[in-house]
Design an enzyme around this catalytic site. Structure first.
Site, short mmCIF file in Angstrom:
data_model
loop_
_atom_site.label_atom_id
_atom_site.label_comp_id
_atom_site.label_asym_id
_atom_site.label_seq_id
_atom_site.Cartn_x
_atom_site.Cartn_y
_atom_site.Cartn_z
N HIS A 57 47.44 -45.83 -143.57
CA HIS A 57 48.08 -44.60 -143.09
C HIS A 57 49.46 -44.41 -143.70
O HIS A 57 50.25 -43.60 -143.22
CB HIS A 57 48.16 -44.61 -141.55
CG HIS A 57 46.82 -44.42 -140.91
ND1 HIS A 57 46.57 -44.68 -139.58
CD2 HIS A 57 45.62 -44.01 -141.43
CE1 HIS A 57 45.30 -44.42 -139.32
NE2 HIS A 57 44.69 -44.03 -140.43
N CYS B 222 61.19 -31.21 -153.56
CA CYS B 222 61.04 -32.29 -154.54
C CYS B 222 61.96 -32.00 -155.74
O CYS B 222 61.93 -30.90 -156.31
CB CYS B 222 59.58 -32.34 -155.01
SG CYS B 222 59.32 -33.33 -156.50
N GLY C 56 44.81 -54.81 -131.82
CA GLY C 56 45.74 -53.78 -131.37
C GLY C 56 45.39 -52.37 -131.76
O GLY C 56 46.28 -51.56 -132.02
N SER D 132 42.76 -48.87 -130.80
CA SER D 132 41.82 -48.26 -129.84
C SER D 132 40.59 -47.71 -130.55
O SER D 132 39.70 -47.15 -129.91
CB SER D 132 42.52 -47.12 -129.09
OG SER D 132 42.92 -46.12 -130.04
N1 APR Z 1 48.07 -56.87 -128.34
C1 APR Z 1 46.90 -56.32 -128.75
N2 APR Z 1 46.52 -55.04 -128.47
C2 APR Z 1 47.38 -54.32 -127.71
C3 APR Z 1 48.62 -54.82 -127.24
C4 APR Z 1 48.93 -56.17 -127.58
N3 APR Z 1 50.10 -56.75 -127.17
N4 APR Z 1 49.23 -53.84 -126.53
C5 APR Z 1 48.41 -52.76 -126.56
N5 APR Z 1 47.29 -53.05 -127.26
C6 APR Z 1 46.15 -52.19 -127.56
C7 APR Z 1 45.85 -51.11 -126.54
O1 APR Z 1 44.98 -51.60 -125.55
C8 APR Z 1 45.16 -50.03 -127.41
O2 APR Z 1 43.75 -50.25 -127.43
O3 APR Z 1 46.49 -51.49 -128.75
C9 APR Z 1 45.73 -50.27 -128.81
C10 APR Z 1 46.65 -49.16 -129.31
O4 APR Z 1 45.86 -48.01 -129.49
P1 APR Z 1 46.53 -46.68 -130.08
O5 APR Z 1 47.81 -46.42 -129.37
O6 APR Z 1 45.46 -45.63 -130.11
O7 APR Z 1 46.95 -47.08 -131.59
P2 APR Z 1 46.01 -47.14 -132.87
O8 APR Z 1 44.62 -47.59 -132.52
O9 APR Z 1 46.75 -47.93 -133.88
O10 APR Z 1 45.96 -45.59 -133.35
C11 APR Z 1 45.28 -45.34 -134.57
O11 APR Z 1 46.05 -43.05 -134.48
O12 APR Z 1 47.84 -41.70 -133.99
C12 APR Z 1 47.10 -42.22 -135.02
O13 APR Z 1 47.82 -42.70 -137.21
C13 APR Z 1 47.99 -43.10 -135.88
O14 APR Z 1 47.49 -45.23 -136.88
C14 APR Z 1 47.42 -44.50 -135.68
C15 APR Z 1 45.97 -44.21 -135.29
#
Ligand code: APR
Length: 260
Positions: A127, A155, A195, A197
Site C-alpha cells: 500500500h 510536480c 494484525g 482484518s
Molecule cells: N496484534 C495483532 N492484531 C491486532 C492487534 C495486536 N496487538 N491489535 C489489533 N489487531 C487486529 C484487529 O483485531 C483487526 O483485525 O488488527 C486488525 C486491524 O484491522 P484493520 O484496522 O482493518 O487494519 P488492516 O487489516 O491493516 O486494514 C487493511 O485497509 O484502510 C485500508 O489501506 C488500509 O492497509 C489498510 C487496509
C-alpha cells in the site's frame, strides 16, 4: 490444558519454521497498534469509525479537494514520526536474523515504514509509504515528504499534482510490488498473517494464494477474522507476544542486543 495446548501449538509452529525454506510475514495495522498508531476498523478508536475514508483517503477525495487529503495524511505522518516500531516489529526483524539461512519476506499493508526501521531487509509495501511523495502522473518525480512540504504542490517536473506515494482508496496497487508479493506468497512454506482484518482486496487475497499453493497459514490476531476458518493455525494473541515467544523458542540462548 489451554496453556499446554498453546505451548504444543507453539512448538509445532517453531518446527514448521525450522523446516521451511521460504517464510512470509504479512502484516496489517494491528501490528502497529502497540506503537500507538490507531488501526482502521477496531472499535471506537478505528480511524474509519471517526472519519470518512472517501473524504480523506481516496483518489476521488484527493481530486475533489487535495488539501483535505494532504492535511489528514500529514497528521497521520506526524503521529507515525513521533512513535516508533514496537516489540512486535523488533521480534519480526529478529526472526529474520534467526532464520538467516532461509528467505523471510515481509509483505505489509502498513504505510508507516516500521518494519524497515526495526531492521527487516526484505519488505514489500503493497500500500506504499507515508514517508515519500511522487508525481500523480508517474513522470518519475519522487521526494521524501519533508517537514516543510505542508501544502499540495504541482510536480516540479511535469506540473501534475504531487501526492503521497501510497495507495488511496479507488486506486490500483503498484503492479510490480504486488506481483512480487504474490510470487513470494505462492512460494511460502509458512505464511504468517498478523494484525489484519482481511477487509481490503487485493492484499487480502495473498494468504488465500499462499494456502492454495501449499503454505501453512498462521494467523495472529486477538479477534476472529474471515481468515480464521481458512488458516491452519488461528492464534488469539497480540503480535508482540506471539513473535517474541516464537523467537525465544527458536533461539532461546541467543542474546539479541536490539531486544531492548
Ligand atoms: N496484534 C495483532 N492484531 C491486532 C492487534 C495486536 N496487538 N491489535 C489489533 N489487531 C487486529 C484487529 O483485531 C483487526 O483485525 O488488527 C486488525 C486491524 O484491522 P484493520 O484496522 O482493518 O487494519 P488492516 O487489516 O491493516 O486494514 C487493511 O485497509 O484502510 C485500508 O489501506 C488500509 O492497509 C489498510 C487496509
Amino acid at each position: 490444558m489451554k496453556e499446554r495446548l498453546a505451548m504444543a501449538v507453539h512448538d509445532e509452529i517453531a518446527s514448521l519454521v525450522r523446516r521451511a525454506a521460504e517464510i512470509v510475514v504479512f502484516s496489517g495495522a494491528g501490528l502497529s497498534a502497540d506503537s500507538g498508531i490507531p488501526t482502521f476498523r477496531d472499535g471506537a478508536t478505528g480511524l474509519w469509525n471517526n472519519v470518512d475514508p472517501d473524504e480523506v483517503a481516496s483518489i476521488d477525495g484527493f481530486m475533489r479537494n487535495p488539501r483535505v487529503v494532504w492535511n489528514w495524511l500529514r497528521e497521520l505522518k506526524n503521529l507515525v514520526d513521533d512513535r516508533q516500531p514496537n516489540p512486535g516489529h523488533r521480534a519480526i526483524a529478529r526472526l529474520e536474523r534467526i532464520v538467516a539461512d532461509k528467505r523471510l519476506t515481509v509483505v505489509t499493508q502498513n504505510i508507516d515504514g516500521y518494519h524497515s526501521r526495526a531492521g527487516n531487509a526484505d519488505v514489500l509495501e503493497v500500500h506504499g509509504t507515508i514517508h515519500r511523495l511522487r508525481c500523480h502522473a508517474r513522470c518519475g518525480f519522487a521526494d521524501e515528504w519533508g517537514e516543510d512540504l505542508r501544502e499540495p504542490f504541482p510536480c516540479p517536473q511535469c506540473g501534475a499534482p504531487a501526492r503521497p506515494d501510497l495507495v488511496l482508496f479507488g486506486e490500483a496497487l503498484d503492479p510490480e510490488v504486488f506481483t512480487a508479493a504474490g510470487r513470494r506468497s505462492a512460494r511460502a512454506d509458512v505464511f504468517f498473517c498478523v494484525g489484519t482484518s482481511f477487509t481490503v482486496q487485493p492484499a487480502a487475497h495473498l494468504p488465500v494464494w499462499a494456502k492454495a499453493s501449499g503454505a501453512t497459514v498462521v494467523e495472529i490476531n486477538p479477534h476472529r477474522t474471515p481468515l480464521s476458518e481458512v488458516a491452519d493455525y488461528s492464534i488469539r494473541a497480540g503480535a508482540s507476544q506471539f513473535f517474541a515467544a516464537l523467537c525465544q523458542t527458536l533461539a532461546p540462548d541467543a542474546v539479541d542486543a536490539t531486544d531492548a
